[in-house]
Design a protein around this motif. Sequence first.
Motif, PDB file in Angstrom:
ATOM      1  N   LEU A 110       1.345   9.598   5.212  1.00 55.78           N
ATOM      2  CA  LEU A 110       1.369  11.018   4.855  1.00 55.78           C
ATOM      3  C   LEU A 110       2.720  11.403   4.253  1.00 55.78           C
ATOM      4  O   LEU A 110       2.783  12.120   3.242  1.00 55.78           O
ATOM      5  CB  LEU A 110       1.075  11.871   6.086  1.00 55.78           C
ATOM      6  CG  LEU A 110       1.153  13.390   5.892  1.00 55.78           C
ATOM      7  CD1 LEU A 110       0.108  13.862   4.879  1.00 55.78           C
ATOM      8  CD2 LEU A 110       0.961  14.118   7.223  1.00 55.78           C
ATOM      9  N   GLY A 111       3.790  10.910   4.872  1.00 58.83           N
ATOM     10  CA  GLY A 111       5.119  11.214   4.351  1.00 58.83           C
ATOM     11  C   GLY A 111       5.316  10.689   2.940  1.00 58.83           C
ATOM     12  O   GLY A 111       5.853  11.386   2.072  1.00 58.83           O
ATOM     13  N   ARG A 112       4.868   9.459   2.679  1.00 55.90           N
ATOM     14  CA  ARG A 112       5.025   8.905   1.339  1.00 55.90           C
ATOM     15  C   ARG A 112       4.147   9.620   0.323  1.00 55.90           C
ATOM     16  O   ARG A 112       4.516   9.749  -0.852  1.00 55.90           O
ATOM     17  CB  ARG A 112       4.693   7.408   1.340  1.00 55.90           C
ATOM     18  CG  ARG A 112       5.665   6.563   2.127  1.00 55.90           C
ATOM     19  CD  ARG A 112       7.102   6.840   1.754  1.00 55.90           C
ATOM     20  NE  ARG A 112       7.458   6.306   0.438  1.00 55.90           N
ATOM     21  CZ  ARG A 112       8.524   6.679  -0.252  1.00 55.90           C
ATOM     22  NH1 ARG A 112       9.334   7.613   0.221  1.00 55.90           N
ATOM     23  NH2 ARG A 112       8.787   6.137  -1.406  1.00 55.90           N
ATOM     24  N   ALA A 113       2.981  10.079   0.751  1.00 51.19           N
ATOM     25  CA  ALA A 113       2.116  10.845  -0.153  1.00 51.19           C
ATOM     26  C   ALA A 113       2.792  12.152  -0.551  1.00 51.19           C
ATOM     27  O   ALA A 113       2.758  12.561  -1.716  1.00 51.19           O
ATOM     28  CB  ALA A 113       0.772  11.112   0.517  1.00 51.19           C
ATOM     29  N   ILE A 114       3.409  12.823   0.426  1.00 54.13           N
ATOM     30  CA  ILE A 114       4.130  14.069   0.134  1.00 54.13           C
ATOM     31  C   ILE A 114       5.274  13.800  -0.839  1.00 54.13           C
ATOM     32  O   ILE A 114       5.495  14.549  -1.800  1.00 54.13           O
ATOM     33  CB  ILE A 114       4.661  14.698   1.434  1.00 54.13           C
ATOM     34  CG1 ILE A 114       3.501  15.167   2.309  1.00 54.13           C
ATOM     35  CG2 ILE A 114       5.606  15.861   1.129  1.00 54.13           C
ATOM     36  CD1 ILE A 114       3.923  15.613   3.700  1.00 54.13           C
ATOM     37  N   ALA A 115       6.012  12.701  -0.594  1.00 59.24           N
ATOM     38  CA  ALA A 115       7.131  12.363  -1.479  1.00 59.24           C
ATOM     39  C   ALA A 115       6.649  12.085  -2.897  1.00 59.24           C
ATOM     40  O   ALA A 115       7.271  12.511  -3.875  1.00 59.24           O
ATOM     41  CB  ALA A 115       7.874  11.148  -0.925  1.00 59.24           C
ATOM     42  N   GLY A 116       5.539  11.357  -3.035  1.00 59.88           N
ATOM     43  CA  GLY A 116       5.011  11.077  -4.360  1.00 59.88           C
ATOM     44  C   GLY A 116       4.530  12.325  -5.073  1.00 59.88           C
ATOM     45  O   GLY A 116       4.740  12.504  -6.271  1.00 59.88           O
ATOM     46  N   LEU A 117       3.900  13.216  -4.315  1.00 61.16           N
ATOM     47  CA  LEU A 117       3.388  14.459  -4.886  1.00 61.16           C
ATOM     48  C   LEU A 117       4.514  15.324  -5.447  1.00 61.16           C
ATOM     49  O   LEU A 117       4.356  15.984  -6.478  1.00 61.16           O
ATOM     50  CB  LEU A 117       2.615  15.221  -3.807  1.00 61.16           C
ATOM     51  CG  LEU A 117       1.804  16.445  -4.212  1.00 61.16           C
ATOM     52  CD1 LEU A 117       0.636  16.636  -3.244  1.00 61.16           C
ATOM     53  CD2 LEU A 117       2.668  17.704  -4.197  1.00 61.16           C
ATOM     54  N   THR A 118       5.655  15.320  -4.771  1.00 61.45           N
ATOM     55  CA  THR A 118       6.759  16.215  -5.170  1.00 61.45           C
ATOM     56  C   THR A 118       7.884  15.478  -5.877  1.00 61.45           C
ATOM     57  O   THR A 118       8.996  16.001  -5.982  1.00 61.45           O
ATOM     58  CB  THR A 118       7.326  16.932  -3.933  1.00 61.45           C
ATOM     59  OG1 THR A 118       7.827  15.955  -3.001  1.00 61.45           O
ATOM     60  CG2 THR A 118       6.276  17.767  -3.262  1.00 61.45           C
ATOM     61  N   SER A 119       7.627  14.262  -6.370  1.00 65.47           N
ATOM     62  CA  SER A 119       8.717  13.415  -6.886  1.00 65.47           C
ATOM     63  C   SER A 119       9.096  13.783  -8.312  1.00 65.47           C
ATOM     64  O   SER A 119       8.896  13.007  -9.244  1.00 65.47           O
ATOM     65  CB  SER A 119       8.292  11.952  -6.829  1.00 65.47           C
ATOM     66  OG  SER A 119       7.120  11.760  -7.606  1.00 65.47           O
ATOM     67  N   ALA A 120       9.645  14.964  -8.491  1.00 60.31           N
ATOM     68  CA  ALA A 120      10.067  15.396  -9.827  1.00 60.31           C
ATOM     69  C   ALA A 120      11.584  15.496  -9.939  1.00 60.31           C
ATOM     70  O   ALA A 120      12.092  16.015 -10.923  1.00 60.31           O
ATOM     71  CB  ALA A 120       9.445  16.760 -10.151  1.00 60.31           C
ATOM     72  N   ASN A 121      12.306  14.990  -8.948  1.00 61.57           N
ATOM     73  CA  ASN A 121      13.753  15.188  -8.904  1.00 61.57           C
ATOM     74  C   ASN A 121      14.446  14.799 -10.204  1.00 61.57           C
ATOM     75  O   ASN A 121      15.078  15.630 -10.870  1.00 61.57           O
ATOM     76  CB  ASN A 121      14.373  14.357  -7.771  1.00 61.57           C
ATOM     77  CG  ASN A 121      13.739  14.645  -6.435  1.00 61.57           C
ATOM     78  OD1 ASN A 121      12.550  14.921  -6.334  1.00 61.57           O
ATOM     79  ND2 ASN A 121      14.533  14.568  -5.393  1.00 61.57           N
ATOM     80  N   VAL A 122      14.345  13.518 -10.564  1.00 66.22           N
ATOM     81  CA  VAL A 122      15.103  13.024 -11.705  1.00 66.22           C
ATOM     82  C   VAL A 122      14.558  13.576 -13.014  1.00 66.22           C
ATOM     83  O   VAL A 122      15.324  13.951 -13.909  1.00 66.22           O
ATOM     84  CB  VAL A 122      15.090  11.479 -11.713  1.00 66.22           C
ATOM     85  CG1 VAL A 122      15.776  10.950 -12.967  1.00 66.22           C
ATOM     86  CG2 VAL A 122      15.785  10.937 -10.470  1.00 66.22           C
ATOM     87  N   SER A 123      13.223  13.650 -13.157  1.00 70.46           N
ATOM     88  CA  SER A 123      12.657  14.138 -14.418  1.00 70.46           C
ATOM     89  C   SER A 123      13.009  15.604 -14.661  1.00 70.46           C
ATOM     90  O   SER A 123      13.350  15.989 -15.783  1.00 70.46           O
ATOM     91  CB  SER A 123      11.140  13.948 -14.421  1.00 70.46           C
ATOM     92  OG  SER A 123      10.543  14.643 -13.348  1.00 70.46           O
TER      93      SER A 123
ATOM     94  N   ILE B 289       0.838  -1.205   0.000  1.00 76.77           N
ATOM     95  CA  ILE B 289       0.000   0.000   0.000  1.00 76.77           C
ATOM     96  C   ILE B 289       0.870   1.252   0.000  1.00 76.77           C
ATOM     97  O   ILE B 289       0.588   2.221  -0.719  1.00 76.77           O
ATOM     98  CB  ILE B 289      -0.945  -0.005   1.216  1.00 76.77           C
ATOM     99  CG1 ILE B 289      -1.962  -1.147   1.080  1.00 76.77           C
ATOM    100  CG2 ILE B 289      -1.675   1.324   1.342  1.00 76.77           C
ATOM    101  CD1 ILE B 289      -2.780  -1.365   2.331  1.00 76.77           C
ATOM    102  N   MET B 290       1.941   1.234   0.782  1.00 72.54           N
ATOM    103  CA  MET B 290       2.813   2.411   0.873  1.00 72.54           C
ATOM    104  C   MET B 290       3.484   2.711  -0.463  1.00 72.54           C
ATOM    105  O   MET B 290       3.552   3.868  -0.900  1.00 72.54           O
ATOM    106  CB  MET B 290       3.859   2.188   1.965  1.00 72.54           C
ATOM    107  CG  MET B 290       4.771   3.381   2.189  1.00 72.54           C
ATOM    108  SD  MET B 290       5.789   3.190   3.670  1.00 72.54           S
ATOM    109  CE  MET B 290       4.544   3.462   4.938  1.00 72.54           C
ATOM    110  N   ILE B 291       3.978   1.669  -1.125  1.00 71.22           N
ATOM    111  CA  ILE B 291       4.625   1.866  -2.424  1.00 71.22           C
ATOM    112  C   ILE B 291       3.608   2.307  -3.475  1.00 71.22           C
ATOM    113  O   ILE B 291       3.874   3.192  -4.302  1.00 71.22           O
ATOM    114  CB  ILE B 291       5.344   0.578  -2.861  1.00 71.22           C
ATOM    115  CG1 ILE B 291       6.489   0.267  -1.891  1.00 71.22           C
ATOM    116  CG2 ILE B 291       5.883   0.707  -4.279  1.00 71.22           C
ATOM    117  CD1 ILE B 291       7.170  -1.061  -2.156  1.00 71.22           C
ATOM    118  N   ALA B 292       2.410   1.713  -3.433  1.00 69.88           N
ATOM    119  CA  ALA B 292       1.368   2.087  -4.392  1.00 69.88           C
ATOM    120  C   ALA B 292       0.898   3.521  -4.164  1.00 69.88           C
ATOM    121  O   ALA B 292       0.607   4.244  -5.129  1.00 69.88           O
ATOM    122  CB  ALA B 292       0.193   1.126  -4.288  1.00 69.88           C
ATOM    123  N   LEU B 293       0.817   3.954  -2.900  1.00 69.18           N
ATOM    124  CA  LEU B 293       0.411   5.323  -2.593  1.00 69.18           C
ATOM    125  C   LEU B 293       1.375   6.331  -3.219  1.00 69.18           C
ATOM    126  O   LEU B 293       0.960   7.327  -3.824  1.00 69.18           O
ATOM    127  CB  LEU B 293       0.349   5.523  -1.080  1.00 69.18           C
ATOM    128  CG  LEU B 293       0.072   6.941  -0.588  1.00 69.18           C
ATOM    129  CD1 LEU B 293      -1.300   7.425  -1.048  1.00 69.18           C
ATOM    130  CD2 LEU B 293       0.171   7.019   0.941  1.00 69.18           C
TER     131      LEU B 293
END
Length: 398
Positions: free
Chosen positions: A99-112, A45-49
């Motif tokens: 919540l932390g993983r959701a924030i990371a997914g929302l802002t995960s534009a580092n490499v792109s 669930i955490m990875i999918a989130l």
Amino acid sequence: MNKPLVVIFVAIGLDAAGIGLIFPILPQLLEDVTHTQNIAPTIGIMIALYAVMQFIFAPVLGALSDNLGRRPVLLISLAGAALNYVVMAFAPQLWMLFLGRAIAGLTSANVSVATAYITDISPEDKRARRFGLSNAMFGIGFIIGPVLGGLLGDTWVRLPFIAAAVLNACNLLLALFILPESHIPGHQKIDLAALNPLQPLRWVFSMKGLLPIILVYFFLSAAGEAYGTCWALWGFDTFQWNGLWIGLSLGTFGVCQTLVQALLPGPATKLLGERFAIVVGIACSCIALVAMAFANQGWIVFAIMPIFALGSIGTPAFQALATRQVDPACQGQLQGVLASAVSLASIIAPLAFSTFYFAVQKEWPGAIWLSVAVINAIAVPLVFLGTRTARSKQPASV
């Protein structure tokens, strides 16, 4: 080499190390927070989130980087990643980790965004080499990260998350004080329809013969999600590996795969052709997965790592083959579709693999790798179907 480019390469390496740091120790953290050992579904669930948030917001961040500039989006992304790791390092309850993983997914534009930055500041004749260097930096970071994470995690389960937060904070400071803007913002109105993450998938059904290729990409990407979801759990359940040994196993795989990617795809494609290079790579992965499924001693895993890494020899060939399925004017759309396929696989596969692992965990943890081998095998007839369609279309485009 100019300073901004060095900063970007360092940032990519630090980002990969931060990601790799948490892989060996995430199951232990979840056990510590949930007070239960049955945490396979929670990991899924955490990875999918993370993947869901990335799938929804990646188009938004991409559009914002075109309209506001690369630098502010990169700063927001790095700040979000650092915040995620801080939350995970100190969160006493499970909802805070989500919540932390959701924030990371929302802002995960580092490499792109970093890739877009390299494109902005690089002449066309130097882009391939610089993209290769960025991939190498990511590989180096991902080799070091799991080993260091396993070592730190055996000292204190939350220490790798603190280290990852520090690495991302260093990334943020580098970008804030050294990195100039590379892209003149357009300040144009954002097309809201373009932000729909499902929009690229509609195009697939308008292109005859493209669907098998997209499905290959989806199945292979889905199979790859099993490692991040189940590797640490399987290592502990089967061999009683601690965090250091899990990290060493991931680091060893990273070294082998980096060497394979650097040395073998070109010769393999020249010798076997693109289609058979892909199939041989899939076959190597399946052989290694079957061996892992029945392995009862940890040294066996390290012994088959070279065969496992050979599974990637067909990846560049498949990328080249996929680009020839559409006209040059549609390459951007194709890459958008492939990115969407990867995102969907990253949402569905962790949930499926974690559920299956939970079902077989007590009786036969290694059965998870047989399921991955089956998914890899499904891609083989699709490779031949997709390329057969492409070959029949080729004369009409000449």
